[in-house]
Design a protein around this motif. Structure first.
Motif, PDB file in Angstrom:
ATOM      1  N   ARG A 293       0.831  -1.209   0.000  1.00  0.00           N
ATOM      2  CA  ARG A 293       0.000   0.000   0.000  1.00  0.00           C
ATOM      3  C   ARG A 293       0.863   1.255   0.000  1.00  0.00           C
ATOM      4  O   ARG A 293       1.880   1.325   0.700  1.00  0.00           O
ATOM      5  CB  ARG A 293      -0.880  -0.028   1.242  1.00  0.00           C
ATOM      6  N   VAL A 294       0.470   2.242  -0.784  1.00  0.00           N
ATOM      7  CA  VAL A 294       1.107   3.558  -0.744  1.00  0.00           C
ATOM      8  C   VAL A 294       0.477   4.331   0.410  1.00  0.00           C
ATOM      9  O   VAL A 294      -0.673   4.773   0.322  1.00  0.00           O
ATOM     10  CB  VAL A 294       0.931   4.313  -2.081  1.00  0.00           C
ATOM     11  N   LEU A 295       1.214   4.476   1.493  1.00  0.00           N
ATOM     12  CA  LEU A 295       0.709   5.170   2.676  1.00  0.00           C
ATOM     13  C   LEU A 295       0.989   6.661   2.625  1.00  0.00           C
ATOM     14  O   LEU A 295       0.316   7.448   3.285  1.00  0.00           O
ATOM     15  CB  LEU A 295       1.349   4.581   3.936  1.00  0.00           C
ATOM     16  N   ASP A 296       1.998   7.026   1.853  1.00  0.00           N
ATOM     17  CA  ASP A 296       2.390   8.430   1.733  1.00  0.00           C
ATOM     18  C   ASP A 296       2.004   8.910   0.334  1.00  0.00           C
ATOM     19  O   ASP A 296       2.737   8.698  -0.632  1.00  0.00           O
ATOM     20  CB  ASP A 296       3.895   8.563   1.971  1.00  0.00           C
ATOM     21  N   LYS A 297       0.826   9.541   0.220  1.00  0.00           N
ATOM     22  CA  LYS A 297       0.316   9.949  -1.083  1.00  0.00           C
ATOM     23  C   LYS A 297       1.009  11.203  -1.599  1.00  0.00           C
ATOM     24  O   LYS A 297       0.842  11.562  -2.768  1.00  0.00           O
ATOM     25  CB  LYS A 297      -1.193  10.177  -1.003  1.00  0.00           C
ATOM     26  N   MET A 298       1.778  11.891  -0.760  1.00  0.00           N
ATOM     27  CA  MET A 298       2.512  13.067  -1.241  1.00  0.00           C
ATOM     28  C   MET A 298       3.747  12.639  -2.029  1.00  0.00           C
ATOM     29  O   MET A 298       4.016  13.130  -3.105  1.00  0.00           O
ATOM     30  CB  MET A 298       2.934  13.965  -0.066  1.00  0.00           C
ATOM     31  N   GLY A 299       4.505  11.709  -1.482  1.00  0.00           N
ATOM     32  CA  GLY A 299       5.657  11.185  -2.188  1.00  0.00           C
ATOM     33  C   GLY A 299       6.893  12.059  -2.097  1.00  0.00           C
ATOM     34  O   GLY A 299       7.011  12.931  -1.228  1.00  0.00           O
ATOM     35  N   TYR A 300       7.806  11.843  -3.053  1.00  0.00           N
ATOM     36  CA  TYR A 300       9.128  12.465  -3.020  1.00  0.00           C
ATOM     37  C   TYR A 300       9.416  13.185  -4.330  1.00  0.00           C
ATOM     38  O   TYR A 300       8.967  12.775  -5.404  1.00  0.00           O
ATOM     39  CB  TYR A 300      10.202  11.401  -2.784  1.00  0.00           C
ATOM     40  N   GLN A 301      10.193  14.235  -4.223  1.00  0.00           N
ATOM     41  CA  GLN A 301      10.639  14.962  -5.403  1.00  0.00           C
ATOM     42  C   GLN A 301      12.153  14.802  -5.560  1.00  0.00           C
ATOM     43  O   GLN A 301      12.924  15.319  -4.756  1.00  0.00           O
ATOM     44  CB  GLN A 301      10.327  16.453  -5.289  1.00  0.00           C
ATOM     45  N   PRO A 302      12.599  14.077  -6.598  1.00  0.00           N
ATOM     46  CA  PRO A 302      14.029  14.119  -6.916  1.00  0.00           C
ATOM     47  C   PRO A 302      14.355  15.483  -7.536  1.00  0.00           C
ATOM     48  O   PRO A 302      13.525  16.064  -8.244  1.00  0.00           O
ATOM     49  CB  PRO A 302      14.208  12.995  -7.948  1.00  0.00           C
ATOM     50  N   MET A 303      15.528  15.997  -7.260  1.00  0.00           N
ATOM     51  CA  MET A 303      15.937  17.270  -7.841  1.00  0.00           C
ATOM     52  C   MET A 303      17.454  17.315  -7.941  1.00  0.00           C
ATOM     53  O   MET A 303      18.150  16.500  -7.334  1.00  0.00           O
ATOM     54  CB  MET A 303      15.408  18.446  -7.022  1.00  0.00           C
ATOM     55  N   TYR A 304      17.968  18.255  -8.730  1.00  0.00           N
ATOM     56  CA  TYR A 304      19.416  18.402  -8.809  1.00  0.00           C
ATOM     57  C   TYR A 304      19.808  19.861  -8.762  1.00  0.00           C
ATOM     58  O   TYR A 304      19.015  20.760  -9.055  1.00  0.00           O
ATOM     59  CB  TYR A 304      19.987  17.721 -10.062  1.00  0.00           C
ATOM     60  N   ARG A 305      21.052  20.081  -8.323  1.00  0.00           N
ATOM     61  CA  ARG A 305      21.624  21.430  -8.236  1.00  0.00           C
ATOM     62  C   ARG A 305      22.929  21.456  -9.031  1.00  0.00           C
ATOM     63  O   ARG A 305      23.710  20.504  -9.020  1.00  0.00           O
ATOM     64  CB  ARG A 305      21.932  21.795  -6.788  1.00  0.00           C
ATOM     65  N   PHE A 306      23.140  22.595  -9.680  1.00  0.00           N
ATOM     66  CA  PHE A 306      24.418  22.859 -10.343  1.00  0.00           C
ATOM     67  C   PHE A 306      25.363  23.557  -9.370  1.00  0.00           C
ATOM     68  O   PHE A 306      24.936  24.348  -8.534  1.00  0.00           O
ATOM     69  CB  PHE A 306      24.224  23.805 -11.536  1.00  0.00           C
ATOM     70  N   ASN A 307      26.653  23.309  -9.520  1.00  0.00           N
ATOM     71  CA  ASN A 307      27.667  24.122  -8.850  1.00  0.00           C
ATOM     72  C   ASN A 307      27.896  25.343  -9.730  1.00  0.00           C
ATOM     73  O   ASN A 307      28.508  25.249 -10.796  1.00  0.00           O
ATOM     74  CB  ASN A 307      28.958  23.329  -8.675  1.00  0.00           C
ATOM     75  N   GLN A 308      27.422  26.485  -9.288  1.00  0.00           N
ATOM     76  CA  GLN A 308      27.489  27.698 -10.097  1.00  0.00           C
ATOM     77  C   GLN A 308      28.740  28.524  -9.824  1.00  0.00           C
ATOM     78  O   GLN A 308      28.934  29.589 -10.427  1.00  0.00           O
ATOM     79  CB  GLN A 308      26.224  28.530  -9.895  1.00  0.00           C
ATOM     80  N   LEU A 309      29.622  28.031  -8.953  1.00  0.00           N
ATOM     81  CA  LEU A 309      30.865  28.759  -8.683  1.00  0.00           C
ATOM     82  C   LEU A 309      31.909  28.522  -9.762  1.00  0.00           C
ATOM     83  O   LEU A 309      32.754  29.385 -10.014  1.00  0.00           O
ATOM     84  CB  LEU A 309      31.436  28.345  -7.325  1.00  0.00           C
ATOM     85  N   ASN A 310      31.867  27.342 -10.386  1.00  0.00           N
ATOM     86  CA  ASN A 310      32.943  26.937 -11.293  1.00  0.00           C
ATOM     87  C   ASN A 310      32.398  26.523 -12.659  1.00  0.00           C
ATOM     88  O   ASN A 310      31.216  26.189 -12.802  1.00  0.00           O
ATOM     89  CB  ASN A 310      33.728  25.767 -10.677  1.00  0.00           C
ATOM     90  N   ALA A 311      33.319  26.520 -13.654  1.00  0.00           N
ATOM     91  CA  ALA A 311      32.963  26.070 -15.001  1.00  0.00           C
ATOM     92  C   ALA A 311      32.594  24.588 -14.963  1.00  0.00           C
ATOM     93  O   ALA A 311      33.118  23.835 -14.143  1.00  0.00           O
ATOM     94  CB  ALA A 311      34.144  26.307 -15.939  1.00  0.00           C
ATOM     95  N   PRO A 312      31.688  24.155 -15.832  1.00  0.00           N
ATOM     96  CA  PRO A 312      31.054  24.957 -16.884  1.00  0.00           C
ATOM     97  C   PRO A 312      29.755  25.618 -16.474  1.00  0.00           C
ATOM     98  O   PRO A 312      29.196  26.407 -17.233  1.00  0.00           O
ATOM     99  CB  PRO A 312      30.786  23.917 -17.970  1.00  0.00           C
TER     100      PRO A 312
END
Length: 545
Positions: A293-312
């Motif tokens: 059973r899915v007990l948590d109907k909200m679930g999860y959000q995968p996400m990603y972040r860039f390192n904006q300090l350095n190239a590229p």
């Protein structure tokens, strides 16, 4: 033969019944079965124990030190919250009996309900709550945003306190949110522990007590029913309502691997698994004595972040090229498999939730390799390496970096996928140096949707340079809009600000969502009353023999 019979009875009923088993075996030598039944009846009743395998190990016990879901789950067992969130995503009273908000929206007055006691038997007081909120607010993202507006927190009497603000703000949502760092209440003496120091006193007022002498970090955690707990009278709903405990003990046990865990559930050795691995769902679904059973109907959000300090990715066009290259569909199919458990979605603040938006979804939902190539050409990308941190031991996200790397390579990026365990990734992502000196370019993580559903609690809404969350973008408009959201007077105004934030965040590549994922729990059909909730909860559950 009598001794062998005793051994069999001991195996069935536990060590506490050994004396009765021996009596029963002796009785069998000369008396009818009735004598055996009478002998067993003399034995003390077994504690009703719920045996649970959680999704990951519990090591940190202080819910202010970490946003770890395992620590949060532990805290819900032994602590309570002033306010809580129900299944309609509405804030409800929990330890509070009531609250009042002044007409100007600047003063919140809370009154505690009757019957609140700490596990040591002393009464919960308003001063405990004030101290708890003060400690929590030093670590929680929403709390840190809110505290500059707090003029004072004043104890009126043992059951009443007030929070006075310099400008109107949504205190209720901050204190009642179910995840991230929920605002758990502790005794004043515990809450006065410096925020950077772990607590060592685990006295709470919640429905269970932590059995510290039986705690084996990462191996076993034991909770006993708090017989002095007075539940609310309302029906339970998510983290709100009456927390009625129907078992004597709950034991969280760690197991070596997912297959071992599933086999233990199917064999009746454990009662409940928090998260069934996606590849084992068909096996569990077909088991006759188990509920999936899915007990948590909200679930999860995968996400990603860039390192904006350095190239590229210090170049906005290069960030946008990557965002066009990465497509959610292929990533979620590889990570989850069964479309029953995932959805593609461009909403930074959660699919179908109050601040959901499709703004710039075309950049992040489909994979557009041609558009990505064109942007790389415009940006004069020189082949600078893109280092993706790949945490291989997190089942919720382990496949995502692999597919992401393939998509980026198709667009022309020079990608290096670096595998490591999750704890190493947490350490590595703090490195601000260039990739050649141990730095990084992209990392992937997952959040519970309740932790990202508005601009105050969402860690991705962070763009104040070197003070920002990992990735360190500098986008002053993001910070300005978040401040506006905090003091917005109406819901339409907040929605408008959230839409603007999504537009700016995706244009600048501040934080990029990868859709949403649901997971399924599994439990024995001996259990009833298992609740849906954004965090696993163990009140209301009954276990038949």
């Amino acid at each position: 033969m009598a001794f062998l019979n005793a051994q069999r009875v001991e195996s069935r009923y536990g060590l506490g019944h050994l004396g009765a088993a021996l009596a029963c075996a002796a009785a069998l030598a000369w008396a009818p079965a009735l004598a055996c039944a009478a002998a067993l009846a003399w034995a003390p009743a077994q504690a009703e124990t719920l045996t649970v395998v959680m999704a990951s190990k519990l090591t940190v016990l202080d819910p202010v030190l970490t946003a770890s879901h395992q620590t949060r789950n532990h805290a819900y067992m032994i602590y309570d919250t002033l306010l809580a969130t129900d299944a309609n995503n509405k804030i409800q009273p929990q330890m509070a009996d009531k609250w009042e908000v002044s007409p100007d929206g600047k003063t919140y007055t809370f009154t505690l309900r009757d019957g609140l006691k700490w596990h040591d038997g002393t009464a919960v007081k308003a001063e405990d709550c004030v101290a708890s909120i003060q400690r929590w607010a030093q670590s929680d993202k929403t709390g840190r945003q809110l505290m500059p507006l707090v003029a004072s927190m004043d104890v009126i009497d043992d059951k009443t306190f007030k929070i006075v603000l310099t400008a109107p703000a949504d205190v209720l949502s901050a204190l009642g949110k179910p995840s991230g760092l929920p605002s758990f209440m502790m005794p004043k003496r515990v809450a006065q522990t410096p925020v950077a120091q772990a607590i060592s006193d685990y006295t709470g007022s919640g429905p269970f007590k932590f059995v510290q002498k039986e705690f084996q970090p990462g191996v076993k955690t034991v909770y006993e029913k708090n017989t002095d707990y007075v539940p609310r009278k309302e029906a339970p709903s998510w983290t709100a309502g009456g927390k009625v405990v129907n078992v004597d003990r709950v034991e969280w046990v760690a197991m070596a691997d997912p297959m071992t865990t599933v086999n233990a559930l199917l064999g009746g050795e454990v009662d409940y698994i928090e998260t069934v691995p996606f590849d084992l769902v068909p096996m569990v679904r077909s088991a006759p004595d188990v509920t999936l059973r899915v007990l948590d109907k909200m679930g999860y959000q995968p996400m990603y972040r860039f390192n904006q300090l350095n190239a590229p990715f210090d170049n906005k066009l290069v960030r946008q090229a990557a965002m066009y290259a990465v497509g959610q569909g292929d990533i979620l199919k590889a990570q989850v498999g069964d479309p029953e458990f995932f959805k593609t979605c461009g909403a930074v603040f959660g699919c179908g939730l109050p601040y959901s938006s499709d703004t710039r979804a075309d950049m992040i939902v489909p994979s557009n390799i041609d558009k990505a190539k064109a942007l790389l050409k415009e940006a004069k990308y020189d082949g600078a390496p893109v280092v993706i941190l790949h945490a291989t031991d997190i089942a919720m996200a382990s496949a995502i970096p692999v597919v992401m790397a393939q998509q980026l390579r198709q667009a022309g990026f020079n990608v290096q996928l670096q595998a490591m365990d999750f704890m190493t990734m947490l350490s590595r992502r703090a490195n601000r140096d260039v990739p050649a000196k141990g730095g990084w370019s992209i990392f992937v993580t997952t959040w519970h949707v309740s932790e990202i559903m508005d601009p105050l609690r969402n860690y991705g809404v962070s763009a104040n340079g070197e003070k920002a969350w990992f990735g360190w973008p500098t986008v002053p408009k993001v910070e300005a809009l978040r401040d506006q959201f905090l003091v917005a007077a109406t819901e339409p105004e907040r929605k408008q600000i959230a839409d603007q934030l999504q537009d700016v965040m995706l244009d600048e590549g501040v934080a990029v969502t990868l859709g949403q994922i649901e997971t399924a729990a599994a439990y024995s059909k001996k259990l009833s009353g298992v609740l849906e909730s954004p965090a696993p909860v163990f009140w209301n559950i009954k276990k038949s023999r």
